[in-house]
Structures are given as C-alpha cells and as structure tokens.
Design an enzyme around this catalytic site. Structure first.
Site, PDB file in Angstrom:
ATOM      1  N   SER A  58       0.872  -1.178   0.000  1.00 24.30           N
ATOM      2  CA  SER A  58       0.000   0.000   0.000  1.00 24.30           C
ATOM      3  C   SER A  58       0.899   1.216   0.000  1.00 24.30           C
ATOM      4  O   SER A  58       1.977   1.208   0.603  1.00 24.30           O
ATOM      5  CB  SER A  58      -0.904   0.048   1.236  1.00 24.30           C
ATOM      6  OG  SER A  58      -1.967  -0.867   1.109  1.00 24.30           O
ATOM      7  N   GLU A  65      -0.807  18.426  -6.604  1.00 29.57           N
ATOM      8  CA  GLU A  65      -2.168  18.474  -7.121  1.00 29.57           C
ATOM      9  C   GLU A  65      -3.139  17.658  -6.276  1.00 29.57           C
ATOM     10  O   GLU A  65      -4.334  17.717  -6.488  1.00 29.57           O
ATOM     11  CB  GLU A  65      -2.178  17.969  -8.571  1.00 29.57           C
ATOM     12  CG  GLU A  65      -1.286  18.776  -9.513  1.00 29.57           C
ATOM     13  CD  GLU A  65       0.219  18.443  -9.430  1.00 29.57           C
ATOM     14  OE1 GLU A  65       1.003  19.161 -10.060  1.00 29.57           O
ATOM     15  OE2 GLU A  65       0.603  17.463  -8.738  1.00 29.57           O
ATOM     16  N   SER A  66      -2.681  16.848  -5.319  1.00 28.94           N
ATOM     17  CA  SER A  66      -3.452  16.105  -4.322  1.00 28.94           C
ATOM     18  C   SER A  66      -2.760  14.795  -3.966  1.00 28.94           C
ATOM     19  O   SER A  66      -1.824  14.800  -3.217  1.00 28.94           O
ATOM     20  CB  SER A  66      -4.908  15.886  -4.706  1.00 28.94           C
ATOM     21  OG  SER A  66      -5.657  15.689  -3.535  1.00 28.94           O
ATOM     22  N   HIS A  71      -3.014   0.130  -3.747  1.00 26.47           N
ATOM     23  CA  HIS A  71      -3.122  -1.053  -2.894  1.00 26.47           C
ATOM     24  C   HIS A  71      -3.016  -2.255  -3.822  1.00 26.47           C
ATOM     25  O   HIS A  71      -3.710  -2.313  -4.838  1.00 26.47           O
ATOM     26  CB  HIS A  71      -4.460  -1.071  -2.143  1.00 26.47           C
ATOM     27  CG  HIS A  71      -4.684   0.192  -1.375  1.00 26.47           C
ATOM     28  ND1 HIS A  71      -4.052   0.464  -0.187  1.00 26.47           N
ATOM     29  CD2 HIS A  71      -5.434   1.278  -1.662  1.00 26.47           C
ATOM     30  CE1 HIS A  71      -4.419   1.656   0.246  1.00 26.47           C
ATOM     31  NE2 HIS A  71      -5.259   2.177  -0.643  1.00 26.47           N
ATOM     32  N   CYS A  86      -6.885  18.341  -8.165  1.00 29.89           N
ATOM     33  CA  CYS A  86      -7.671  19.527  -7.873  1.00 29.89           C
ATOM     34  C   CYS A  86      -8.411  20.078  -9.095  1.00 29.89           C
ATOM     35  O   CYS A  86      -9.253  20.945  -8.955  1.00 29.89           O
ATOM     36  CB  CYS A  86      -6.799  20.602  -7.240  1.00 29.89           C
ATOM     37  SG  CYS A  86      -5.326  20.973  -8.212  1.00 29.89           S
TER      38      CYS A  86
END
Length: 131
Positions: A58, A65-66, A71, A86
C-alpha cells in the site's frame, strides 16, 4: 476557460491480471508510481510505500495536485489505484497506460467521480451561518 464546479476530481483504476511478483515488490511499485506521476506531469511532494507481511503493498504519493494511492493484492493479481487531483486539466492517460504495462496487467477499468461540489458546499455553509 471553464470554471471548476468541484474541488476535486477522482479517478479510480482497477488493474487485473497483473504480474504477482512485480506488484509485491516495494521498490518496483515506488519506481512505477514516480515514473507515472512524471508522465502525468504531476508534482511529487512525498512518498510513503508500505510492504505488508506476508504479501501486498500500500502506498501514497502526495502530489502538489493532491494524491495517488495504491493497494496491491498479488494473490489475486490485482491492483487498485486512486488518483485525486484539484482539477481536470491533467493528462492522466499516459501514466495509466504505462502502469498497465509495468504491472503486466491484462486489462483495466477506470471510473471518474467529482468531489466537493462547490454549490453543495456553499449551501451547507449558508445553512450553518443561518444557525
């Protein structure tokens, strides 16, 4: 230029038929995600990748940008990937196609969703301010 109507845009990608050895290798996953971020022209801030015992990875790459989150389930030859940005101006397809090849996936499916509807946020804030 079109005004954003949402604060975030989320793309989820399910990769199927992946190479179990590749998607269970921490360093490989980190390298693959960093290369994909570069292909998507996203700005990497920080990387955290965790290798589970006995199997699975993970990780999150915080991008300007975020974020990108991953996973892996090597026992099912499956990878779940989440890209949150964003705005919708980023060309994500080059990175997604590269990851498909890197993971050895036989196919993939993707879904898009919008997060943080500005009209809904404004309405809730107005209700809060009325109380």
């Amino acid at each position: 230029m079109m005004k954003n109507t949402h604060l975030g845009y989320q793309k989820t990608i399910d990769f199927y038929g992946c190479d179990p050895e590749k998607i269970n290798a921490r360093d490989f996953i980190e390298h693959a995600l960093l290369k994909a971020a570069g292909l998507m022209k996203l700005t990497v801030i920080n990387t955290t990748i965790h290798e589970f015992s006995p199997i699975g990875i993970s990780g999150v790459i915080v991008i300007q940008e975020s974020h990108i989150a991953i996973h892996t389930w090597p026992e099912h030859s499956y990878v779940a990937l989440d890209i949150f940005t964003c705005n919708q101006s980023y060309a994500l397809e080059a990175g997604i196609l590269w990851l498909k090849e890197a993971f050895g996936a036989t196919h993939y499916e993707e879904e898009d969703s919008k997060r943080g509807a500005l009209k809904r946020i404004e309405a809730h804030n107005a209700m809060k301010n009325e109380n």
